[in-house]
Design an enzyme around this catalytic site. Structure first.
Site, short mmCIF file in Angstrom:
data_model
loop_
_atom_site.label_atom_id
_atom_site.label_comp_id
_atom_site.label_asym_id
_atom_site.label_seq_id
_atom_site.Cartn_x
_atom_site.Cartn_y
_atom_site.Cartn_z
CE LYS A 22 6.54 15.81 -2.69
NZ LYS A 22 5.71 15.35 -1.59
CG ASN A 23 8.40 15.97 1.06
OD1 ASN A 23 7.39 16.35 0.45
ND2 ASN A 23 8.84 14.73 1.02
NE ARG A 93 -1.47 10.95 4.35
CZ ARG A 93 -0.70 11.36 5.35
NH1 ARG A 93 0.41 12.00 5.08
NH2 ARG A 93 -1.05 11.19 6.60
CB CYS A 117 -1.81 7.84 -0.02
SG CYS A 117 -0.22 7.42 0.67
NE ARG A 122 1.81 8.67 4.58
CZ ARG A 122 2.15 9.40 3.52
NH1 ARG A 122 1.76 9.04 2.34
NH2 ARG A 122 2.86 10.50 3.65
N PRO A 123 -1.66 7.15 9.40
CG PRO A 123 -0.97 5.88 11.22
CD PRO A 123 -0.92 5.94 9.73
CG ASP A 125 -1.03 7.47 15.96
OD1 ASP A 125 -0.83 7.46 14.73
OD2 ASP A 125 -0.26 6.94 16.77
CG LEU A 126 2.85 9.23 16.33
CD1 LEU A 126 4.15 8.92 15.62
CD2 LEU A 126 2.89 8.70 17.78
CG ASP A 306 10.25 10.12 0.25
OD1 ASP A 306 10.14 11.26 0.70
OD2 ASP A 306 9.45 9.20 0.53
NE ARG A 398 0.48 14.48 -4.64
CZ ARG A 398 0.19 13.83 -3.52
NH1 ARG A 398 -0.39 12.65 -3.58
NH2 ARG A 398 0.50 14.34 -2.35
C1 EPZ Z 1 6.78 12.72 5.07
O1 EPZ Z 1 5.53 12.06 5.18
C2 EPZ Z 1 7.00 12.97 3.59
N1 EPZ Z 1 5.93 13.83 3.08
C3 EPZ Z 1 7.01 11.65 2.83
O2 EPZ Z 1 7.30 11.93 1.46
C4 EPZ Z 1 8.14 10.79 3.39
O3 EPZ Z 1 8.13 9.54 2.73
C5 EPZ Z 1 7.92 10.60 4.90
O4 EPZ Z 1 7.85 11.89 5.55
C6 EPZ Z 1 9.05 9.80 5.54
O5 EPZ Z 1 10.27 10.44 5.33
C7 EPZ Z 1 6.00 15.17 3.30
O6 EPZ Z 1 6.91 15.66 3.96
C8 EPZ Z 1 4.91 16.00 2.71
P1 EPZ Z 1 5.89 10.20 8.71
P2 EPZ Z 1 4.85 11.86 6.65
O7 EPZ Z 1 4.88 10.89 9.55
O8 EPZ Z 1 5.09 13.07 7.47
C9 EPZ Z 1 3.74 6.50 10.68
C10 EPZ Z 1 7.02 11.88 -0.82
O9 EPZ Z 1 7.24 10.96 -1.60
N2 EPZ Z 1 2.98 7.50 11.45
O10 EPZ Z 1 7.35 10.32 9.06
O11 EPZ Z 1 3.46 11.40 6.46
C11 EPZ Z 1 3.28 6.45 9.24
O12 EPZ Z 1 2.18 5.58 9.11
C12 EPZ Z 1 6.31 11.61 0.49
O13 EPZ Z 1 7.39 13.08 -1.00
C13 EPZ Z 1 2.13 7.06 12.48
O14 EPZ Z 1 2.02 5.87 12.74
O15 EPZ Z 1 5.74 10.66 7.20
C14 EPZ Z 1 4.48 5.94 8.50
O16 EPZ Z 1 4.48 4.53 8.55
C15 EPZ Z 1 5.79 10.20 0.55
N3 EPZ Z 1 1.42 7.98 13.18
C16 EPZ Z 1 5.66 6.47 9.31
O17 EPZ Z 1 5.12 6.88 10.57
C17 EPZ Z 1 1.52 9.33 12.92
O18 EPZ Z 1 0.86 10.13 13.61
C18 EPZ Z 1 6.35 7.64 8.67
O19 EPZ Z 1 5.44 8.67 8.59
C19 EPZ Z 1 2.38 9.75 11.88
C20 EPZ Z 1 3.10 8.83 11.16
#
Ligand code: EPZ
Length: 422
Positions: A22-23, A93, A117, A122-123, A125-126, A306, A398
């Site tokens: 999925k991801n 999202r 969620c 889930r910010p 900013d990066l 996950d 989902r």
């Molecule tokens: C992806 O989410 C996956 N989703 C998530 O899977 C997975 O848990 C996550 O990566 C971590 O491996 C998809 O790929 C669609 P991140 P993503 O940006 O991209 C913080 C599932 O169950 N952060 O690596 O949103 C954020 O708050 C889902 O399939 C910032 O602070 O994950 C979090 O604490 C759930 N600022 C951490 O980083 C930003 O701009 C990890 O987020 C972006 C993220």
């Protein structure tokens, strides 16, 4: 609202085919926005999230059709809009990763800020910091992010955190930027690698794929084509827990072992013997021989967040006290009170959980809070005495392709029912 009625205690046996990731499928679908042409995407899982994202792409002007259950044809003849609206982005999202490819195609985009969620704020900013570094002027108002660039120019970007979504969005925004982009502290999840490999298959110039330093040489034009999505390591890990609880009678077909290294290493530390035969993987080590362990979720190649909930279900049946520290998301223990309703003995304090082994799960009515928590409750229900009802299973739909069909094939007594008011 749909729910599962599960009668536990049935002995499960058979082979589960692992579907496409999925991801990986979600960002790769977004990447079809980068260039005009026709794309054939194979091994795409038939999930609600894929349908939702397909609708977002159609709203932006692309044609998306299923050639078969797991093959999508996407035709991009140019975008009708550069706007991804709140009504669509709020349902999923991950559609925020349309922003990078729209910017690459049009040098501007207007995308709704994704909601948070259940598992966290889930910010993004990066993501936005990367777009600004590439020359975009970013404005945020009325819940939307607007990006405008006269020209996209390569830049050196250092991520504070190896965010999966930010890495994907920035790589897609940079593939046609003028000059070289170097992305440091990039996420190295296999799904990020798959996206980069997909872009390279279209002629993008990306090196350092699979490392935390990704270099992108902008190109004028890409050439769409065919691509096959990698198997879903999280689905595979979920079903390997089922394999252990079925004493190895449930086997998993099609997983890529190295995508699961940290998860399998932790299972081996517990005392599991991982069996493999060609594309089959299973674990027949008796659960009473397993030892408690400590798990800390980390960015890849660390233990995947996950698989945290599914590991907690397994730990519940292992003698002794196990520990989990969740470092990726700030609120990813919502499955704890639900597992405790099923007889588990789990205590939490902040992002730490201590799991005391019990003999058996007890059936109960429980509620899924996110897709992985839902899966962990279904696994517990399959091995609980009596009838369990798992509500809010739209979360599960989902991320897992018709879960009940795969489990019924193994001999599980699970059916989808309608319940009111939840
Ligand atoms: C992806 O989410 C996956 N989703 C998530 O899977 C997975 O848990 C996550 O990566 C971590 O491996 C998809 O790929 C669609 P991140 P993503 O940006 O991209 C913080 C599932 O169950 N952060 O690596 O949103 C954020 O708050 C889902 O399939 C910032 O602070 O994950 C979090 O604490 C759930 N600022 C951490 O980083 C930003 O701009 C990890 O987020 C972006 C993220």
């Amino acid at each position: 609202m749909d729910a599962y009625r599960i009668v536990g205690g049935k002995s499960l046996e058979g082979v589960i085919e692992i579907g496409g990731a999925k991801n990986a499928a979600l960002p790769i679908l977004c990447a079809t926005l980068v260039e005009k042409g026709t794309y054939i995407l194979k091994n795409v899982p038939a999930l609600k999230d894929i349908k939702t994202l397909s609708k977002v792409l159609e709203k932006l002007g692309l044609q998306v059709e299923n050639l078969d259950k797991n093959t999508l044809k996407v035709v991009n003849t140019g975008l009708d809009s550069v706007e991804a609206t709140y009504d669509l982005v709020k349902t999923m999202r991950a559609s925020f990763t349309v922003m990078g490819p729209i910017i690459a195609h049009e040098k501007k985009a207007k995308v709704s800020l994704p909601g948070g969620c259940a598992i966290g704020a889930r910010p993004v900013d990066l993501h936005l910091k990367g777009f600004e570094a590439l020359g975009c002027e970013i404005q945020i108002h009325h819940g939307y992010v607007e990006a405008n660039a006269k020209e996209l120019k390569g830049a050196r970007i250092v991520l504070d955190f190896p965010s999966v979504g930010a890495t994907e969005n920035i790589v897609m925004a940079a593939v046609k930027a003028k000059g070289t982009t170097v992305l440091e502290n990039a996420a190295i999840e296999p799904e990020v690698e798959d996206l980069c490999n997909f872009l390279v298959s279209m002629g993008a110039k990306i090196t350092g794929i699979g490392t935390s330093k990704i270099t992108i040489e902008g190109v004028e034009k890409l050439t769409p084509g065919e691509y096959t999505i990698i198997p879903d390591r999280i689905e595979a890990g979920t079903y390997l827990v089922l394999s252990i609880l079925s004493k190895g009678k449930v086997k998993v077909r099609g997983a890529i072992r190295e995508h699961l290294d940290s998860f399998l290493a932790k299972l081996e530390e517990m005392g599991c013997e991982i069996k493999e035969d060609k594309d089959l993987m299973w674990i027949e080590t008796a659960i009473e021989n397993l030892k408690p362990v400590r798990v800390k979720t980390l960015p890849h190649p660390g233990f995947p967040t996950d698989l945290q909930a599914q590991m907690m279900t397994l730990m519940t049946l292992v003698g002794g006290t196990s520990e989990i520290k969740e470092t990726i998301f700030e609120n990813r223990f919502m499955h704890v009170p639900e597992l405790n309703r099923m007889g588990a003995k789990i205590k939490t304090d902040g992002n730490s959980a201590w799991i005391e082994g019990v003999k058996q799960f007890d059936s109960a009515e429980v509620m899924a809070s996110d897709l992985r928590a839902g899966a962990s409750l279904v696994i517990a229900a399959l091995f609980a005495e009596g009838e369990t009802i798992v509500t809010r299973i739209y979360h599960i739909d989902r991320g897992y392709e018709i879960l009940e069909d795969k489990l019924i094939k193994l001999g599980a007594h699970i059916e989808r029912i309608k319940v009111e008011g939840v």
